[in-house]
Design an enzyme around this catalytic site. Structure first.
Site, short mmCIF file in Angstrom:
data_model
loop_
_atom_site.label_atom_id
_atom_site.label_comp_id
_atom_site.label_asym_id
_atom_site.label_seq_id
_atom_site.Cartn_x
_atom_site.Cartn_y
_atom_site.Cartn_z
N ALA A 138 0.86 -1.19 0.00
CA ALA A 138 0.00 0.00 0.00
C ALA A 138 0.90 1.23 0.00
CB ALA A 138 -0.93 0.01 1.21
N VAL A 145 3.59 1.04 2.83
CA VAL A 145 3.55 -0.11 3.73
C VAL A 145 4.16 -1.33 3.05
CG1 VAL A 145 2.06 -1.58 5.14
CG2 VAL A 145 1.46 0.82 4.80
N ASP A 294 -11.20 6.66 10.33
CA ASP A 294 -11.19 6.26 8.91
C ASP A 294 -11.51 4.76 8.77
OD1 ASP A 294 -10.89 6.48 6.18
OD2 ASP A 294 -8.72 6.19 6.22
#
Length: 561
Positions: A138, A145, A294
């Site tokens: 990601a 990541v 989120d």
């Protein structure tokens, strides 16, 4: 050394200013300055800069703004995400479009990431990790990541902050604060929009997000809040491989909450998962006042036995007791369809300006509540209802707490996930017990006694300080140092118009002086000659003509003859 750092920062700011202006101008967004009452800047840019067709001219202004923010990078993407929660300060069409901001950019090569990890942890990579996957799983504007394995054998994910992102963000914050100060001086009703306050809130948020240790502490704080709850799972934080620029957490294998088919094939219960998710979220908000900001489907995994695992705590929201009470009172009034009570809550919260038309507000609230009157409570989408409520009060120039607007967006996402998992999902049914419990707690004898005690303590403090304050005022009066500062709002605009008129008058006098002086020189027929004419007279007439033509063009373009 300090001066050198400042010089480098100023050079970066100048370059960044140039880039920002180029991008905004390239997308044809100069009219936003007019919306912010900075028309003089627009007029100046139109006179000085050559107008070019904007990029994506066929798109709407909100779409072009979104594209411009994405092109400007990390800081402006995050700013757009913040503004997408502030329906009280930007139009609804822009709010809707900014929710689609893409915080994804190409991932950096592994060699740069490896160097960044070693720099942040202060040791060679091999001392902390057996293996780090070169390909990122990601990536976003702040960090990317990678999967990895610790030297102790645990499977982990490593979130690495991009090199140079802190310096870039600090430069952009300086620029945004300068723009905010400019807006505060020139924008109408800046006391309502509070541009400086928005930038301060934004800078506080993004600086916290840049420090990845704060995300680790957020994971542990929420895990502690749900200690003993077997229906939730939180990834472990490995602090020995974590710093401000690197966060290492446990790798968790699960099913994305959006993959309803896989959940069903795994024999998991969608209705139970939806109920647990609603309970967890409402408990975070109404009991703990600290919630995941989120929870999109990619950040929610479902494990065996219907256990919910939350990931990515980079964005969290906080509700202090006053905001929690405000939220509770609003929800109770809406669900009970109490217009007077709802209007009273808004006014007592101190968010309404003096210029608010209360009759118009009450009428709008009554129409809002009536629109939900015939809808069964279990069919009401609480998140969208609250979003409509915020839009309504924003149109009446009423401030909304930033974390409250974030909460509403999160609630819409949570409710949407719940309805996908359970077609009969009833958020109001899950909400009612929490509201009743919170309502009773806020009005319990112990709570009321505590509030009375706080009020009495405040008055006692005032009484203790009163003699000292009166003495200080009298001393200032005696020394002729007592001063009252008055602010005349709207005087800046008058001063600017007066300065503009004075400048035009001075320019007229200069042109007249050039013409008169040149005419006198022409009659004298002395000095150097040019094409049979006195050179001084020739240059005087030429300068007067050029300045006069430029001046007339500027007046015609401004539309103010």
């Amino acid at each position: 050394m300090f001066r050198i750092v400042n010089i480098n920062r100023n050079v970066r700011s100048i370059r960044r200013y140039r880039q920002i202006i180029t991008v905004i101008g390239g997308y044809g967004l100069g009219h936003l300055l007019e919306y912010l009452n900075l028309g003089q800047v627009v007029d100046f840019s139109r006179r000085v800069l050559r107008r070019r067709p904007p990029k994506a001219a066929h798109l709407s202004a909100p779409e072009r703004l979104r594209l411009a923010l994405e092109e400007l990078g990390t800081t402006f993407i995050k700013l757009g995400q913040l503004l997408s929660t502030r329906a009280d300060i930007i139009p609804a069409s822009f709010v809707q479009e900014l929710t689609h901001l893409q915080d994804k950019i190409p991932c950096l090569p592994f060699e740069e990431i490896k160097e960044q990890i070693e720099h942040e942890l202060g040791v060679p990579l091999e001392q902390r990790f057996l293996y780090v996957e070169p390909e990122a799983i990601a990536g976003a504007s702040i960090a990317q990541v990678h999967r990895a394995t610790l030297v102790t054998g645990e499977d982990v994910v490593v979130k690495v902050r991009r090199p140079g992102v802190v310096e870039a963000v600090e430069t952009d914050i300086d620029i945004l604060m300068g723009v905010a100060l400019l807006l505060e001086r020139h924008m109408a009703r800046s006391d309502i929009y509070d541009p400086v306050g928005v930038v301060r809130e934004f800078s506080y948020t993004i600086r916290r997000e840049l420090d990845l240790t704060r995300e680790g502490h957020a994971i542990e704080k929420i895990r502690d809040n749900f200690k003993g709850d077997a229906t939730l799972y939180f990834p472990k934080v490995y602090w020995e491989a974590t710093s401000k620029g690197v966060l290492t957490t446990e790798y968790v294998e699960g099913i994305k909450v959006s993959d309803t088919l896989a959940i069903e094939e795994a024999g998991l219960d969608g209705r139970e998962i939806a109920a647990r998710g609603a309970r967890v979220f409402l408990k975070m908000v109404l009991e703990h006042g600290f919630f995941h900001g989120d929870p999109h489907p990619g950040n929610v995994l479902i494990l065996k036995d219907n256990v919910i695992c939350l990931l990515d705590f980079g964005m969290v929201g906080r509700l202090d007791p006053a905001v929690k009470r405000y939220l509770t009172d609003v929800l109770v009034a809406v669900i009970n369809r109490d217009v007077e009570g709802l209007a009273y809550v808004i006014v007592e919260a101190g968010d309404a300006a003096e210029t608010v038309n209360m009759q118009a507000l009450k009428k709008a609230l009554a129409e809002f509540i009536d629109s939900y009157f015939e809808i069964p409570l279990k069919e009401i989408e609480v998140g969208r209802m609250l979003m409509e409520f915020i839009d309504l009060i924003s149109t009446h120039r009423i401030k909304v707490h930033p974390d409250l607007t974030m909460l509403v967006k999160v609630l819409v996402v949570v409710e949407g996930m719940g309805r996908r998992l359970d077609p009969d999902f009833d958020m109001v049914g899950h909400l009612r017990p929490f509201l009743e419990r919170e309502f009773r707690r806020q009005r319990s004898p112990g709570r009321l006694f505590h509030e009375v005690e706080q009020g009495i303590e405040g008055y006692l403090t005032l009484a203790r300080n009163l003699p000292r304050d009166v003495k200080e005022i009298l001393n200032k009066v005696n020394r002729n140092k007592f001063r009252i500062d008055l602010e005349h709002r709207g005087l800046d605009r008058f001063s600017k118009e007066l300065d503009r008129s004075a400048n035009r008058l001075c320019l007229s006098l200069i042109i007249a002086a050039l013409l008169i002086g040149s005419s006198i020189a022409m009659q004298g027929n002395r000095g150097p000659m040019l094409w049979g004419l006195p050179a001084f007279a020739f240059f005087g007439y030429t300068c007067a003509g050029l300045v006069g033509i430029w001046w007339m063009i500027a007046i015609l373009r401004s539309g103010r003859l």
